[in-house]
Design a protein around this motif. Sequence first.
Motif, PDB file in Angstrom:
ATOM      1  N   UNK A 131       0.859  -1.186   0.000  1.00 24.64           N
ATOM      2  CA  UNK A 131       0.000   0.000   0.000  1.00 24.64           C
ATOM      3  C   UNK A 131       0.894   1.235   0.000  1.00 24.64           C
ATOM      4  N   UNK A 132       0.855   2.045  -1.055  1.00 25.72           N
ATOM      5  CA  UNK A 132       1.857   3.104  -1.222  1.00 25.72           C
ATOM      6  C   UNK A 132       1.597   4.351  -0.384  1.00 25.72           C
ATOM      7  N   UNK A 133       2.692   5.051  -0.121  1.00 23.97           N
ATOM      8  CA  UNK A 133       2.658   6.382   0.486  1.00 23.97           C
ATOM      9  C   UNK A 133       3.339   7.328  -0.488  1.00 23.97           C
ATOM     10  N   UNK A 134       2.600   8.332  -0.948  1.00 26.07           N
ATOM     11  CA  UNK A 134       3.147   9.302  -1.893  1.00 26.07           C
ATOM     12  C   UNK A 134       3.336  10.656  -1.217  1.00 26.07           C
ATOM     13  N   UNK A 135       4.404  11.345  -1.602  1.00 22.94           N
ATOM     14  CA  UNK A 135       4.629  12.728  -1.207  1.00 22.94           C
ATOM     15  C   UNK A 135       4.574  13.593  -2.457  1.00 22.94           C
ATOM     16  N   UNK A 136       3.709  14.601  -2.432  1.00 25.49           N
ATOM     17  CA  UNK A 136       3.637  15.568  -3.527  1.00 25.49           C
ATOM     18  C   UNK A 136       4.186  16.881  -2.997  1.00 25.49           C
ATOM     19  N   UNK A 137       5.285  17.302  -3.576  1.00 24.97           N
ATOM     20  CA  UNK A 137       5.960  18.532  -3.137  1.00 24.97           C
ATOM     21  C   UNK A 137       6.274  19.381  -4.360  1.00 24.97           C
ATOM     22  N   UNK A 138       5.771  20.594  -4.372  1.00 21.75           N
ATOM     23  CA  UNK A 138       5.955  21.513  -5.505  1.00 21.75           C
ATOM     24  C   UNK A 138       5.504  20.872  -6.819  1.00 21.75           C
ATOM     25  N   UNK A 139       4.411  20.135  -6.758  1.00 23.15           N
ATOM     26  CA  UNK A 139       3.823  19.527  -7.944  1.00 23.15           C
ATOM     27  C   UNK A 139       4.411  18.213  -8.373  1.00 23.15           C
ATOM     28  N   UNK A 140       5.544  17.815  -7.779  1.00 26.50           N
ATOM     29  CA  UNK A 140       6.202  16.558  -8.129  1.00 26.50           C
ATOM     30  C   UNK A 140       5.833  15.470  -7.120  1.00 26.50           C
ATOM     31  N   UNK A 141       5.606  14.266  -7.618  1.00 28.56           N
ATOM     32  CA  UNK A 141       5.208  13.162  -6.750  1.00 28.56           C
ATOM     33  C   UNK A 141       6.322  12.131  -6.656  1.00 28.56           C
ATOM     34  N   UNK A 213      -1.373  13.083  -8.325  1.00 25.05           N
ATOM     35  CA  UNK A 213      -0.810  14.414  -8.074  1.00 25.05           C
ATOM     36  C   UNK A 213      -1.683  15.503  -8.695  1.00 25.05           C
ATOM     37  N   UNK A 214      -2.163  15.252  -9.900  1.00 26.82           N
ATOM     38  CA  UNK A 214      -3.000  16.234 -10.573  1.00 26.82           C
ATOM     39  C   UNK A 214      -4.311  16.495  -9.857  1.00 26.82           C
ATOM     40  N   UNK A 215      -4.828  15.479  -9.175  1.00 25.19           N
ATOM     41  CA  UNK A 215      -6.095  15.628  -8.455  1.00 25.19           C
ATOM     42  C   UNK A 215      -5.908  16.381  -7.139  1.00 25.19           C
ATOM     43  N   UNK A 216      -4.875  16.036  -6.378  1.00 25.05           N
ATOM     44  CA  UNK A 216      -4.775  16.546  -5.002  1.00 25.05           C
ATOM     45  C   UNK A 216      -4.228  17.969  -4.913  1.00 25.05           C
ATOM     46  N   UNK A 217      -3.443  18.395  -5.904  1.00 25.78           N
ATOM     47  CA  UNK A 217      -2.881  19.743  -5.854  1.00 25.78           C
ATOM     48  C   UNK A 217      -3.989  20.772  -6.086  1.00 25.78           C
ATOM     49  N   UNK A 218      -4.110  21.693  -5.167  1.00 21.40           N
ATOM     50  CA  UNK A 218      -5.080  22.769  -5.325  1.00 21.40           C
ATOM     51  C   UNK A 218      -6.475  22.460  -4.834  1.00 21.40           C
ATOM     52  N   UNK A 219      -6.687  21.274  -4.254  1.00 21.43           N
ATOM     53  CA  UNK A 219      -8.014  20.904  -3.747  1.00 21.43           C
ATOM     54  C   UNK A 219      -7.930  20.549  -2.268  1.00 21.43           C
ATOM     55  N   UNK A 220      -9.038  20.697  -1.560  1.00 19.10           N
ATOM     56  CA  UNK A 220      -9.099  20.283  -0.169  1.00 19.10           C
ATOM     57  C   UNK A 220      -9.028  18.764  -0.094  1.00 19.10           C
TER      58      UNK A 220
END
Length: 269
Positions: A131-141, A213-220
């Motif tokens: 089960x993955x854990x992703x970090x999105x920082x400055x638009x990069x995942x 990344x495209x979904x979570x950036x800029x959304x609650x």
Amino acid sequence: MAGVESAGLTDVGKKRKGNEDAFFTDDNLKLYVVADGMGGHLAGEVASDLVVRTIRDYMERFDSEAEVEELEDADKTLSKDANRLIAGINLANRVVYGASHRKSAYRGMGATVSAVYFSEETLIASNVGDSPIYLIRKGEIETLSVPHTVVAEQMALNPGKKFGKEYSHMLTRAMGVEERVLADICEIQCFKDDILVIASDGLTNKVRPDEIAGVVVGKRPAKSSQILVDMANERGGEDNITVIVLKVKNVHRKRRGILGMISRLFRIG
């Protein structure tokens, strides 16, 4: 200490009759956990629930003013908080392993686990399974977790080798299968606007990292969690789908200067 906004969502999907995923979020405790169960009738559901509740209950003890005895199996290369998270995972493994040997209906049950915990200075990510854990920082995942699967481990040794679909989700480590388990863990500095996503493979089998990344950036977090679950269901929803999205709203650091900017990274396994 980081200020965090989070949301979690689990969905049975379109093909399964029951949901063997479990999750926990607590912005005050700064603890976030996803577990994906496996086993016979109801056993996977039991395993994932035991994993999440055991880790939650163990970590909550350190949030109280009462003195708590640290477990003895500490790793001196890790911080105190990282050791606590590992200890919670180890305890959960023993709980699931014990339950599977006490009741025949639970024999062979297990689960994956992926957890994120924020200390005073850092974020700590640990996992067993895929089960993955992703970090999105400055638009990069990027992926903070380590996949414990036959394909991932063999590809690391022999990148050119091809594997059939039957090996794609064959785990090399899982919670409760053995009396002891070895989790992978990393600890890094967190920053304002960092976004983390913890998910079961019911989501990540259907939605690519760049799409996440495209979904979570800029959304609650609540909105993006729902969008991601809907995407997985729209693409078939063959498995249970669970996701936690958390966003670092602010970071208050005790230390300043060069030493306060050093990131620490540890791997076990």
